[in-house]
Scaffold this motif. Structure first.
Motif, PDB file in Angstrom:
ATOM      1  N   LEU A  77       0.942  -1.070   0.178  1.00 48.39           N
ATOM      2  CA  LEU A  77       0.134   0.006   0.070  1.00 48.39           C
ATOM      3  C   LEU A  77       0.749   1.141   0.083  1.00 48.39           C
ATOM      4  CD1 LEU A  77      -2.679  -1.098   2.724  1.00 48.39           C
ATOM      5  CD2 LEU A  77      -2.671  -0.965   0.150  1.00 48.39           C
ATOM      6  N   SER A  78       0.400   2.429  -0.718  1.00 48.94           N
ATOM      7  CA  SER A  78       1.196   3.695  -0.686  1.00 48.94           C
ATOM      8  C   SER A  78       1.358   4.278   0.441  1.00 48.94           C
ATOM      9  CB  SER A  78       0.945   4.461  -1.908  1.00 48.94           C
ATOM     10  OG  SER A  78      -0.462   4.746  -1.573  1.00 48.94           O
ATOM     11  N   GLU A 157     -15.807   0.077   2.034  1.00 51.21           N
ATOM     12  CA  GLU A 157     -15.355  -0.821   3.300  1.00 51.21           C
ATOM     13  C   GLU A 157     -16.724  -0.895   4.293  1.00 51.21           C
ATOM     14  OE1 GLU A 157     -11.026   0.283   3.522  1.00 51.21           O
ATOM     15  OE2 GLU A 157     -12.119   2.012   4.160  1.00 51.21           O
ATOM     16  N   MET A 158     -16.740  -1.867   5.168  1.00 49.02           N
ATOM     17  CA  MET A 158     -17.632  -1.877   6.157  1.00 49.02           C
ATOM     18  C   MET A 158     -16.489  -1.804   7.342  1.00 49.02           C
ATOM     19  SD  MET A 158     -20.231  -4.653   5.330  1.00 49.02           S
ATOM     20  CE  MET A 158     -21.334  -4.340   6.451  1.00 49.02           C
ATOM     21  N   ILE A 159     -17.033  -0.981   8.409  1.00 53.40           N
ATOM     22  CA  ILE A 159     -16.050  -0.595   9.687  1.00 53.40           C
ATOM     23  C   ILE A 159     -16.894  -0.495  10.849  1.00 53.40           C
ATOM     24  CG2 ILE A 159     -14.825   1.231   8.284  1.00 53.40           C
ATOM     25  CD1 ILE A 159     -16.126   3.132  10.488  1.00 53.40           C
ATOM     26  N   TYR A 160     -16.028  -0.904  11.828  1.00 48.95           N
ATOM     27  CA  TYR A 160     -16.392  -0.934  13.177  1.00 48.95           C
ATOM     28  C   TYR A 160     -15.559  -0.051  14.121  1.00 48.95           C
ATOM     29  CZ  TYR A 160     -18.204  -3.010  17.423  1.00 48.95           C
ATOM     30  OH  TYR A 160     -19.140  -3.228  19.000  1.00 48.95           O
ATOM     31  N   GLU A 161     -16.078   0.899  14.518  1.00 47.36           N
ATOM     32  CA  GLU A 161     -15.179   2.006  15.321  1.00 47.36           C
ATOM     33  C   GLU A 161     -14.815   1.723  16.725  1.00 47.36           C
ATOM     34  OE1 GLU A 161     -16.222   6.113  13.050  1.00 47.36           O
ATOM     35  OE2 GLU A 161     -17.285   5.965  14.767  1.00 47.36           O
ATOM     36  N   ILE A 162     -13.641   1.566  16.909  1.00 47.71           N
ATOM     37  CA  ILE A 162     -13.074   1.480  18.140  1.00 47.71           C
ATOM     38  C   ILE A 162     -12.870   2.686  19.287  1.00 47.71           C
ATOM     39  CG2 ILE A 162     -11.366   0.052  19.860  1.00 47.71           C
ATOM     40  CD1 ILE A 162     -13.173  -2.017  18.218  1.00 47.71           C
ATOM     41  N   ASN A 163     -11.687   3.216  18.823  1.00 49.11           N
ATOM     42  CA  ASN A 163     -11.495   4.411  19.608  1.00 49.11           C
ATOM     43  C   ASN A 163     -11.061   5.626  18.651  1.00 49.11           C
ATOM     44  OD1 ASN A 163     -10.828   3.195  22.214  1.00 49.11           O
ATOM     45  ND2 ASN A 163      -9.024   2.189  21.292  1.00 49.11           N
ATOM     46  N   GLY A 164     -11.426   5.464  17.317  1.00 48.43           N
ATOM     47  CA  GLY A 164     -11.318   6.562  16.480  1.00 48.43           C
ATOM     48  C   GLY A 164     -12.317   6.539  15.394  1.00 48.43           C
ATOM     49  N   ARG A 165     -12.086   7.648  14.685  1.00 49.52           N
ATOM     50  CA  ARG A 165     -13.129   7.916  13.454  1.00 49.52           C
ATOM     51  C   ARG A 165     -12.656   7.446  12.218  1.00 49.52           C
ATOM     52  NH1 ARG A 165     -17.037  11.424  15.485  1.00 49.52           N
ATOM     53  NH2 ARG A 165     -18.356  10.671  13.709  1.00 49.52           N
ATOM     54  N   TYR A 166     -13.528   7.077  11.329  1.00 49.32           N
ATOM     55  CA  TYR A 166     -13.354   6.628  10.235  1.00 49.32           C
ATOM     56  C   TYR A 166     -12.316   7.470   9.317  1.00 49.32           C
ATOM     57  CZ  TYR A 166     -13.721   4.487   5.375  1.00 49.32           C
ATOM     58  OH  TYR A 166     -13.447   3.964   4.306  1.00 49.32           O
ATOM     59  N   VAL A 167     -11.454   7.111   8.430  1.00 45.46           N
ATOM     60  CA  VAL A 167     -10.580   7.607   7.545  1.00 45.46           C
ATOM     61  C   VAL A 167     -10.552   7.010   6.167  1.00 45.46           C
ATOM     62  CG1 VAL A 167      -8.140   8.619   7.110  1.00 45.46           C
ATOM     63  CG2 VAL A 167      -8.994   8.399   9.600  1.00 45.46           C
ATOM     64  N   LEU A 168     -10.638   7.780   5.025  1.00 40.84           N
ATOM     65  CA  LEU A 168     -10.642   6.992   3.801  1.00 40.84           C
ATOM     66  C   LEU A 168      -9.362   6.399   3.490  1.00 40.84           C
ATOM     67  CD1 LEU A 168     -12.697   9.671   1.834  1.00 40.84           C
ATOM     68  CD2 LEU A 168     -13.279   7.314   1.907  1.00 40.84           C
ATOM     69  N   PRO A 169      -9.248   5.231   2.761  1.00 40.89           N
ATOM     70  CA  PRO A 169      -8.056   4.682   2.259  1.00 40.89           C
ATOM     71  C   PRO A 169      -7.542   5.424   1.074  1.00 40.89           C
ATOM     72  CG  PRO A 169      -9.555   3.330   1.641  1.00 40.89           C
ATOM     73  CD  PRO A 169     -10.423   4.535   2.409  1.00 40.89           C
ATOM     74  N   LYS A 170      -6.186   5.547   1.074  1.00 39.75           N
ATOM     75  CA  LYS A 170      -5.552   6.128  -0.202  1.00 39.75           C
ATOM     76  C   LYS A 170      -5.547   5.178  -1.211  1.00 39.75           C
ATOM     77  CE  LYS A 170      -3.137  10.380   0.441  1.00 39.75           C
ATOM     78  NZ  LYS A 170      -2.493  10.467   2.018  1.00 39.75           N
ATOM     79  N   SER A 227       3.788  -5.207  -7.098  1.00 37.82           N
ATOM     80  CA  SER A 227       2.201  -5.274  -7.332  1.00 37.82           C
ATOM     81  C   SER A 227       1.884  -3.499  -6.983  1.00 37.82           C
ATOM     82  CB  SER A 227       1.958  -5.820  -5.761  1.00 37.82           C
ATOM     83  OG  SER A 227       0.404  -5.830  -5.680  1.00 37.82           O
ATOM     84  N   LEU A 228       2.554  -2.863  -6.192  1.00 35.68           N
ATOM     85  CA  LEU A 228       2.476  -1.529  -6.304  1.00 35.68           C
ATOM     86  C   LEU A 228       2.589  -0.634  -7.631  1.00 35.68           C
ATOM     87  CD1 LEU A 228       4.327  -0.250  -2.902  1.00 35.68           C
ATOM     88  CD2 LEU A 228       2.105   0.570  -3.602  1.00 35.68           C
ATOM     89  N   SER A 229       3.597  -1.123  -8.172  1.00 34.22           N
ATOM     90  CA  SER A 229       3.722  -0.457  -9.677  1.00 34.22           C
ATOM     91  C   SER A 229       2.474  -0.592 -10.592  1.00 34.22           C
ATOM     92  CB  SER A 229       5.120  -0.947 -10.213  1.00 34.22           C
ATOM     93  OG  SER A 229       4.922  -2.158 -10.907  1.00 34.22           O
ATOM     94  N   LEU A 230       1.699  -1.919 -10.276  1.00 33.33           N
ATOM     95  CA  LEU A 230       0.481  -2.261 -11.011  1.00 33.33           C
ATOM     96  C   LEU A 230      -0.800  -1.747 -10.460  1.00 33.33           C
ATOM     97  CD1 LEU A 230       1.588  -5.708 -12.375  1.00 33.33           C
ATOM     98  CD2 LEU A 230       1.843  -3.336 -13.550  1.00 33.33           C
ATOM     99  N   ALA A 231      -0.517  -0.833  -9.252  1.00 34.73           N
ATOM    100  CA  ALA A 231      -1.486  -0.252  -8.772  1.00 34.73           C
ATOM    101  C   ALA A 231      -2.508  -1.501  -8.030  1.00 34.73           C
ATOM    102  CB  ALA A 231      -2.468   0.612  -9.433  1.00 34.73           C
ATOM    103  N   ASN A 232      -1.937  -2.585  -7.928  1.00 34.26           N
ATOM    104  CA  ASN A 232      -2.466  -3.948  -7.174  1.00 34.26           C
ATOM    105  C   ASN A 232      -3.447  -4.550  -8.240  1.00 34.26           C
ATOM    106  OD1 ASN A 232      -0.656  -3.773  -4.859  1.00 34.26           O
ATOM    107  ND2 ASN A 232      -2.218  -2.374  -3.770  1.00 34.26           N
TER     108      ASN A 232
END
Ligand SMILES: CC(C)(COP(=O)(O)OP(=O)(O)OC[C@H]1O[C@@H](n2cnc3c(N)ncnc32)[C@H](O)[C@@H]1OP(=O)(O)O)[C@@H](O)C(=O)NCCC(=O)NCCS
Length: 264
Positions: A77-78, A157-170, A227-232
């Motif tokens: 992941l970048s 994505e599906m998320i379950y918050e524990i101690n923080g708020r959701y942040v989008l992936p890059k 894998s990264l160079s092919l954007a996975n």
């Protein structure tokens, strides 16, 4: 109803992973190759993080499996999100053991770990648990099951918050200049024995159409830079990412032909 117990996977019970995920296929030669690749990866993860799989036992028999690890463990992941735990998959293949709370106990155990200071987070507080559910057509779809376990949808994505708020992936951006224009590249994941198996099937399918086209199989964790160079992208043929899978063989063959013949 029998008692459900949950154990983290370590060297001591590593074979239970395959008793669940590869049940009924343990003697299949190609499955054994996929299992060997995954066993090696699991051992490295256990050494580094203590565990990355939980197994549920019903009356002592391993029946359900849940795999997870910190996003920061992923080498291809970048950028990664701090304190984020990826819930990769949950699986109970045993019809007679379904609906008895085995997988619910696995998810509850992961959530409970994440609320404390689990060894696998190496002292970092858990922000949220995230999953990208996929549907195999078997049992209850993962998405439905996660929703009933308290996960909510955020984009892909599906998320379950524990101690923080959701942040989008890059997300990575595809760049055709990085692709090998003379070959096909199939990316597989050592985290699942079926990934290698399906990569070999894809290679065989391409070989039938174009016997002289080189097909490279790449382990995403062993060669993250490739894998990264092919954007996975899981399959790139002569510079073109392929979207169809083998389940729709007609579309798959058509896309491969278009990629090969369109490139010459
Ligand atoms: C989703 C899946 C993991 C559920 O496994 P399971 O062990 O049957 O799950 P549980 O028994 O914990 O929960 C199933 C249902 O039983 C209910 N349940 C939970 N505890 C229960 C208990 N003690 N008694 C009775 N029912 C219970 C749950 O609420 C759940 O109901 P819901 O479907 O309405 O939400 C299983 O159906 C599966 O493997 N699906 C395929 C997923 C897949 O494709 N995985 C990828 C493979 S690589």
């Amino acid at each position: 109803m029998g008692a459900v117990s949950v154990r983290d996977v370590t060297e001591a019970n590593i074979e239970d992973v395959f008793r669940v995920c590869s049940c009924g296929r343990l003697e299949d030669p190609i499955q054994k190759e996929g299992i060997e690749i995954r066993r090696h990866w699991l051992r490295e993860m256990i050494q580094e993080y203590g565990t990355c799989v939980k197994i549920a036992y019903l009356e002592g028999k391993p029946v359900a499996h849940l795999m997870f690890y910190p996003e920061e463990a992923v080498p291809f992941l970048s950028s990664t999100r701090e304190g984020v735990v990826l819930l990769r998959c949950v699986y109970n293949p045993f019809e007679e053991a379904r609906g008895k709370g085995a997988s619910t106990a696995l998810v509850s155990s992961l959530i409970e770990d994440c609320r404390g200071s689990p060894k696998f987070l190496k002292g970092v507080e858990c922000s949220f648990i995230v999953s990208e559910p996929f549907n195999t057509g078997e049992g209850t779809p993962m998405e439905k099951f996660y929703a009933s376990s308290g996960f909510v949808r955020r984009g892909d994505e599906m998320i379950y918050e524990i101690n923080g708020r959701y942040v989008l992936p890059k997300r990575l951006v595809w760049n055709p200049d990085h692709a090998n224009k003379e070959a096909a590249t199939v990316i597989y994941n050592p985290t699942c024995e079926y990934s290698y198996i399906s990569a070999t099937r894809v290679r065989d399918a391409i070989n039938i159409l174009y016997p002289n086209l080189p097909v490279w199989l790449i382990d995403q964790w062993q060669k993250p830079e490739a894998s990264l160079s092919l954007a996975n992208e899981w399959l790139v043929v002569k510079g073109t990412p392929i979207k169809s899978g083998l389940k729709d063989r007609k579309s798959f063959d058509a896309e491969i032909k278009q990629a090969v013949e369109g490139s010459s």
